[in-house]
Scaffold this active site. Sequence first.
Site, PDB file in Angstrom:
ATOM      1  CG  HIS A  15      -5.766  -1.942   0.715  1.00 57.85           C
ATOM      2  ND1 HIS A  15      -5.300  -1.736  -0.559  1.00 57.85           N
ATOM      3  CD2 HIS A  15      -5.016  -1.159   1.516  1.00 57.85           C
ATOM      4  CE1 HIS A  15      -4.318  -0.853  -0.536  1.00 57.85           C
ATOM      5  NE2 HIS A  15      -4.126  -0.488   0.707  1.00 57.85           N
ATOM      6  CB  SER A  52      -0.960  -0.062   1.184  1.00 53.58           C
ATOM      7  OG  SER A  52      -1.844   1.007   1.152  1.00 53.58           O
ATOM      8  CG  ASP A  98      -7.001  -3.405  -2.863  1.00 52.56           C
ATOM      9  OD1 ASP A  98      -7.573  -2.514  -2.202  1.00 52.56           O
ATOM     10  OD2 ASP A  98      -5.784  -3.618  -2.810  1.00 52.56           O
TER      11      ASP A  98
END
Length: 404
Positions: A377, A180, A348
């Site tokens: 995620h 991320s 996601d």
Amino acid sequence: MYIYILLLLICKVSNAASVEERGFWDLLGSLLNYSNSALVPEDANLSITELGKKYGYRVEQHTVTTEDGYILNFHRIPTRSRKVRPVVFLMHGLLDSSDTWLLLGPNKALAYLLADLEFDVWLGNSRGNKHCQNHTSLYNTDSDFWHFSWEEIAVHDLPAMIDYILQVTGMQNLYYVGHSQGTTTGYVLCAMKPEYNSKIKMMFSLAPEAWMGHIRSPLVKIFSPAHSVLAYLLSDFSADYAGVDFFNKISTFVCTIVPARCDNVLFALSGYETKINETFLAVILGHSPSGSSTFQFAHYGQLVESHRFCRYDFGRQGNLAAYNQSVPPDYDVSLVTTPVVIFYSAKDLLSDPKDVNILIKNLNNVRETIFLEDFTHLDYVYAQDAAHVIYNKIIRRIISDEEN
Ligand SMILES: *[C@@H]1O[C@H](CO)[C@@H](O)[C@H](O)[C@H]1NC(C)=O
Ligand SMILES: *[C@@H]1O[C@H](CO)[C@@H](O)[C@H](O)[C@H]1NC(C)=O
Ligand SMILES: *[C@@H]1O[C@H](CO)[C@@H](O)[C@H](O)[C@H]1NC(C)=O
Ligand SMILES: *[C@@H]1O[C@H](CO)[C@@H](O)[C@H](O)[C@H]1NC(C)=O
Ligand SMILES: *[C@@H]1O[C@H](CO)[C@@H](O)[C@H](O)[C@H]1NC(C)=O
């Protein structure tokens, strides 16, 4: 408390897909149940070094000071091999910390799997998270302490940690795995300081964040400048709580009403995490959310709105002062010349495949893209089958890269 409820309400009225929404409220319900059950697992309470020790791994703490004064504590699981072994550096996401890479436990967590294969494993931390609350001249209660976005993490924290690691290990380069925000900072580093391309042998991106115009997470959408919520928080909230990190504040509020040291912001941001069960959730919530600056959210919010991958937007006057142009400059990801391996997923909400495809088109050296159907995620770091679906692929690629 009011702010938290406000966020929940906005989340509710914004057009969240009904399934995700239901998941969110179920989760809140099960947390309330959970807090009464007094069954919080031990791992929720242990520090990163204690966790390592419990499972038979030595976790060292290292400290480095960035050129702008932030004192970063980060971690290493040193190799048991007597030989010099490749370095793998893991960089966490927003609201997260080095802890993330261990929570799944032995035979499942990436840090342990790499250590089992005698890689030299380093776990980065970014300024403002729970391991990095110190500064040479600022207190974390000064608002100046919190004046940074992820660009500062990319151009100050990463170089400080990477140079330190290469110096300590005597290696020329390392493998970089980002999750991320850890992917964002990797691209920004290689774009703004291209000399780091040669220090990163290969970059693995889990749930990449760069272009964000297609994001589906309702809670992140409210951070975009089109909604004045963030502006309100940045002004009023930081005036009331000068310098105190907003999200840590939220977790304190929430923990007052839900006493299992818990916080749902993480989950509201990511959508419902189908692969995470209740027991493990308590472990995760024992370790996150870790601190982040509100500007990190604001910067992502700007990307959602602008459909660009660019530097912080200070407004016209501010941009002229900072960049000598009225709009913030783009990050030139074509300067990322190190090979990139991308993992992304249909489910996601924060890293939409449409946005990832824009990134892939703009990068110059994508080695491989792996598209997953059902990872959300946070599953990249918390799903029970992450080792099988993702980590084994990373490890195999590193091993084959080393053999060539
Ligand atoms: C909470 O506990 C009650 C009573 O044990 C149960 O009926 C309910 O389904 C639980 N809620 C969730 C979301 O687990
Ligand atoms: C976790 O820590 C809290 C406070 O330090 C303590 O009261 C609790 O008993 C601990 N729980 C476990 C399972 O170790
Ligand atoms: C911050 O620095 C002070 C003084 O050097 C030290 O006592 C403290 O443990 C440090 N805190 C962290 C979280 O590293
Ligand atoms: C929940 O996850 C933990 C791992 O954190 C695992 O040990 C446990 O078996 C899981 N429980 C269920 C019911 O799947
Ligand atoms: C700012 O931009 C203008 C026009 O693009 C240019 O002429 C000028 O030299 C720039 N100033 C600085 C300090 O870079």
